[in-house]
Structures are given as C-alpha cells and as structure tokens.
Design a protein around this motif. Structure first.
Motif, PDB file in Angstrom:
ATOM      1  N   UNK A  61     -75.148  93.335 -74.273  1.00  0.00           N
ATOM      2  CA  UNK A  61     -74.946  94.667 -74.861  1.00  0.00           C
ATOM      3  C   UNK A  61     -76.273  95.382 -75.025  1.00  0.00           C
ATOM      4  N   UNK A  62     -76.205  96.708 -74.921  1.00  0.00           N
ATOM      5  CA  UNK A  62     -77.405  97.533 -75.045  1.00  0.00           C
ATOM      6  C   UNK A  62     -77.579  97.960 -76.494  1.00  0.00           C
ATOM      7  N   UNK A  63     -78.675  97.528 -77.092  1.00  0.00           N
ATOM      8  CA  UNK A  63     -79.006  97.911 -78.464  1.00  0.00           C
ATOM      9  C   UNK A  63     -79.512  99.351 -78.466  1.00  0.00           C
ATOM     10  N   UNK A  64     -79.134 100.131 -79.474  1.00  0.00           N
ATOM     11  CA  UNK A  64     -79.513 101.549 -79.486  1.00  0.00           C
ATOM     12  C   UNK A  64     -81.029 101.744 -79.563  1.00  0.00           C
ATOM     13  N   UNK A  65     -81.720 100.889 -80.285  1.00  0.00           N
ATOM     14  CA  UNK A  65     -83.175 101.007 -80.354  1.00  0.00           C
ATOM     15  C   UNK A  65     -83.803 100.664 -79.006  1.00  0.00           C
ATOM     16  N   UNK A  66     -83.248  99.637 -78.355  1.00  0.00           N
ATOM     17  CA  UNK A  66     -83.727  99.298 -77.014  1.00  0.00           C
ATOM     18  C   UNK A  66     -83.470 100.459 -76.053  1.00  0.00           C
ATOM     19  N   UNK A  67     -82.339 101.121 -76.222  1.00  0.00           N
ATOM     20  CA  UNK A  67     -81.991 102.244 -75.346  1.00  0.00           C
ATOM     21  C   UNK A  67     -83.049 103.340 -75.410  1.00  0.00           C
ATOM     22  N   UNK A  68     -83.511 103.648 -76.622  1.00  0.00           N
ATOM     23  CA  UNK A  68     -84.524 104.688 -76.785  1.00  0.00           C
ATOM     24  C   UNK A  68     -85.819 104.291 -76.084  1.00  0.00           C
ATOM     25  N   UNK A  69     -86.249 103.062 -76.282  1.00  0.00           N
ATOM     26  CA  UNK A  69     -87.483 102.590 -75.655  1.00  0.00           C
ATOM     27  C   UNK A  69     -87.342 102.578 -74.135  1.00  0.00           C
ATOM     28  N   UNK A  70     -86.221 102.085 -73.651  1.00  0.00           N
ATOM     29  CA  UNK A  70     -86.000 102.012 -72.208  1.00  0.00           C
ATOM     30  C   UNK A  70     -85.996 103.410 -71.586  1.00  0.00           C
ATOM     31  N   UNK A  71     -85.343 104.360 -72.250  1.00  0.00           N
ATOM     32  CA  UNK A  71     -85.309 105.730 -71.728  1.00  0.00           C
ATOM     33  C   UNK A  71     -86.720 106.294 -71.613  1.00  0.00           C
ATOM     34  N   UNK A  72     -87.536 106.030 -72.614  1.00  0.00           N
ATOM     35  CA  UNK A  72     -88.915 106.519 -72.582  1.00  0.00           C
ATOM     36  C   UNK A  72     -89.707 105.866 -71.463  1.00  0.00           C
ATOM     37  N   UNK A  73     -89.593 104.563 -71.347  1.00  0.00           N
ATOM     38  CA  UNK A  73     -90.358 103.836 -70.328  1.00  0.00           C
ATOM     39  C   UNK A  73     -89.910 104.193 -68.910  1.00  0.00           C
ATOM     40  N   UNK A  74     -88.641 104.524 -68.745  1.00  0.00           N
ATOM     41  CA  UNK A  74     -88.112 104.865 -67.419  1.00  0.00           C
ATOM     42  C   UNK A  74     -88.215 106.360 -67.124  1.00  0.00           C
ATOM     43  N   UNK A  75     -88.898 107.101 -68.012  1.00  0.00           N
ATOM     44  CA  UNK A  75     -89.148 108.532 -67.804  1.00  0.00           C
ATOM     45  C   UNK A  75     -87.856 109.333 -67.671  1.00  0.00           C
ATOM     46  N   UNK A  76     -86.886 108.956 -68.491  1.00  0.00           N
ATOM     47  CA  UNK A  76     -85.633 109.687 -68.516  1.00  0.00           C
ATOM     48  C   UNK A  76     -85.277 109.976 -69.965  1.00  0.00           C
ATOM     49  N   UNK A  77     -84.024 110.241 -70.271  1.00  0.00           N
ATOM     50  CA  UNK A  77     -83.626 110.550 -71.644  1.00  0.00           C
ATOM     51  C   UNK A  77     -82.481 109.652 -72.070  1.00  0.00           C
ATOM     52  N   UNK A  78     -82.307 109.442 -73.382  1.00  0.00           N
ATOM     53  CA  UNK A  78     -81.166 108.653 -73.850  1.00  0.00           C
ATOM     54  C   UNK A  78     -79.842 109.242 -73.374  1.00  0.00           C
ATOM     55  N   UNK A  79     -79.747 110.578 -73.377  1.00  0.00           N
ATOM     56  CA  UNK A  79     -78.511 111.237 -72.937  1.00  0.00           C
ATOM     57  C   UNK A  79     -78.208 110.915 -71.484  1.00  0.00           C
ATOM     58  N   UNK A  80     -79.248 110.900 -70.644  1.00  0.00           N
ATOM     59  CA  UNK A  80     -79.042 110.605 -69.229  1.00  0.00           C
ATOM     60  C   UNK A  80     -78.541 109.178 -69.029  1.00  0.00           C
ATOM     61  N   UNK A  81     -79.033 108.252 -69.842  1.00  0.00           N
ATOM     62  CA  UNK A  81     -78.593 106.864 -69.724  1.00  0.00           C
ATOM     63  C   UNK A  81     -77.170 106.676 -70.247  1.00  0.00           C
ATOM     64  N   UNK A  82     -76.762 107.497 -71.194  1.00  0.00           N
ATOM     65  CA  UNK A  82     -75.425 107.389 -71.768  1.00  0.00           C
ATOM     66  C   UNK A  82     -74.358 108.093 -70.940  1.00  0.00           C
ATOM     67  N   UNK A  83     -74.759 109.089 -70.165  1.00  0.00           N
ATOM     68  CA  UNK A  83     -73.809 109.904 -69.426  1.00  0.00           C
ATOM     69  C   UNK A  83     -73.211 109.134 -68.251  1.00  0.00           C
ATOM     70  N   UNK A  84     -71.895 109.180 -68.078  1.00  0.00           N
ATOM     71  CA  UNK A  84     -71.275 108.493 -66.939  1.00  0.00           C
ATOM     72  C   UNK A  84     -71.877 108.966 -65.618  1.00  0.00           C
ATOM     73  N   UNK A  85     -72.134 108.060 -64.693  1.00  0.00           N
ATOM     74  CA  UNK A  85     -72.732 108.458 -63.422  1.00  0.00           C
ATOM     75  C   UNK A  85     -71.749 109.205 -62.529  1.00  0.00           C
ATOM     76  N   UNK A  86     -72.288 110.038 -61.639  1.00  0.00           N
ATOM     77  CA  UNK A  86     -71.450 110.757 -60.695  1.00  0.00           C
ATOM     78  C   UNK A  86     -70.445 111.654 -61.381  1.00  0.00           C
ATOM     79  N   UNK A  87     -69.203 111.597 -60.928  1.00  0.00           N
ATOM     80  CA  UNK A  87     -68.139 112.436 -61.494  1.00  0.00           C
ATOM     81  C   UNK A  87     -67.252 111.663 -62.461  1.00  0.00           C
ATOM     82  N   UNK A  88     -67.718 110.504 -62.888  1.00  0.00           N
ATOM     83  CA  UNK A  88     -66.946 109.712 -63.851  1.00  0.00           C
ATOM     84  C   UNK A  88     -66.937 110.414 -65.208  1.00  0.00           C
TER      85      UNK A  88
END
Length: 217
Positions: A61-88
């Motif tokens: 499972x993805x921890x919310x605090x880990x999500x924030x750090x990962x989004x920063x390190x991957x040069x993206x945003x938490x919203x982008x990581x949470x949003x369903x990919x493509x047209x899902x």
C-alpha cells in the motif's frame, strides 16, 4: 475459534492507479529504484528498492506521506499520481459515471463532484469555448480576406491559415463534447445560458475577451 482480525481496509483501485502512475513517472525520467530509494531515505522516509518495486506492483500500500515525497522526487504532483491514467475514471468509493476530464479537474481541485459543481464547470467551459470559436472565426475571416496588394491572395500565408483552421476545428469539436455533456447534466440547456453565466462570473469573464483559463490554444 476466534477469527483473525484484519487491520484496515484492503487496497482498492485507487492504490492500483497510484502504483502504475509511480512506475510510469519514474521510468519517464529514467530514475532507477535505488536512486528513488536513496532520495526517500534523505527525506526521512526509508523505503528499500525492493519495497518500491512491491509498491509499483501493487503488492504494498502507498502511504500518503510516502506519496508526497515520491511525487516531489519524480518531479510530478500528488494529484498526478492519484489521477487514473488515460481515460479511466474508476476510483475507490467514487461512482464511475463521471467523465475523465471531471475526475482530472476534481483531482486538481478545479471542481467539486456535485450537481452544482459540474454545472458551474461545464457552463464556464462552454462560454470559454464559444468565445474561443468566435475569436478564431473572426481572425480567419481577416486572414482569408484578399490582400490589398494582390486581390487574388489572402492576407496571411496558407500555412498560417491552415494552422488556425485546425485550431478552429479543435474548438468546434470541444464545443460538441461540452454540449453533449451539458445536455446530460441539464436537459433544459441551462449550461449554455451565457447570460446566466455572466451573472455568476461577471468579475472573471465577459464575452469577447480572451481568458487565460482557455485550454484550446
């Protein structure tokens, strides 16, 4: 015999989306698991390369605090990581009858998934779109008018005219999509009532003015 107690709820479809998005974002910038793991450790969120691999596979499972750090390190945003990919559009606990754009804007905090929120969003999009179409039509009319120096030639270069015609077709397609969704939301057509829109948004937009919020350029 007492049934073993299970702590917490099982991971849902949103966790699957996040896992896939993390892997895609990491690969997009060419970052390996070790580098991401080291970056997380420096941020005080220790997660081994194998742990990240399990996370990306959906086995952890993805921890919310880990999500924030990962989004920063991957040069993206938490919203982008949470949003369903493509047209899902499927998210944990959210009905699946929303449009991909609506889910995307909700994730970005640009609308609320209520009847009023959807109505206001699409009404605003309709005014912006029709305003854009009017601007492009007027501009094209000027471009295609005969040149004063050579009446047989248009004012603008054919490639420029073609580019604007393509933008106009894109805008018209957008208008058709908005109209279809608008009728679904309100069969009476209130989504397309520009006067009602102006009453609500008089301080932010007036017909005939280009808005910074346009997504059609």
């Amino acid at each position: 015999m007492e049934t073993e107690r299970v702590r917490g709820n099982p991971a849902g479809i949103t966790n699957t989306h996040v896992a896939n998005n993390i892997r895609t974002a990491r690969q997009a910038i060419g970052m390996d698991l070790r580098t991401l793991s080291d970056g997380m450790a420096q941020a005080g969120r220790k997660l081994s390369p194998s742990g990240i691999s399990k996370l990306e596979a959906g086995d952890r499972r993805v921890d919310v605090d880990d999500l924030i750090v990962i989004a920063y390190l991957l040069r993206t945003s938490p919203a982008a990581l949470l949003t369903p990919p493509g047209k899902a559009t499927t998210l944990t606990g959210v009905p699946d009858d929303y449009e991909p754009e609506e889910i995307d804007r909700w994730m970005r905090g640009e609308l609320v998934l209520t009847d009023e929120g959807l109505f206001n969003y699409w009404q605003q999009e309709w005014v912006i779109c029709t305003d854009r179409i009017h601007y492009l039509e007027t501009t094209l009319a000027g471009m295609t008018a005969p040149s004063q120096d050579d009446p047989e030639k248009p004012q603008a270069h054919p490639k420029t005219i073609a580019a604007y015609q393509e933008r106009l077709e894109t805008a018209r397609a957008r208008a058709r999509a908005i109209r279809e969704r608008g009728v679904q939301l309100d069969p009476e057509g209130r989504v397309f009532n520009a006067a009602d829109y102006i009453d609500n948004y008089a301080q932010t937009h007036q017909p005939g003015q280009t808005t910074a919020r346009s997504t059609l350029s």
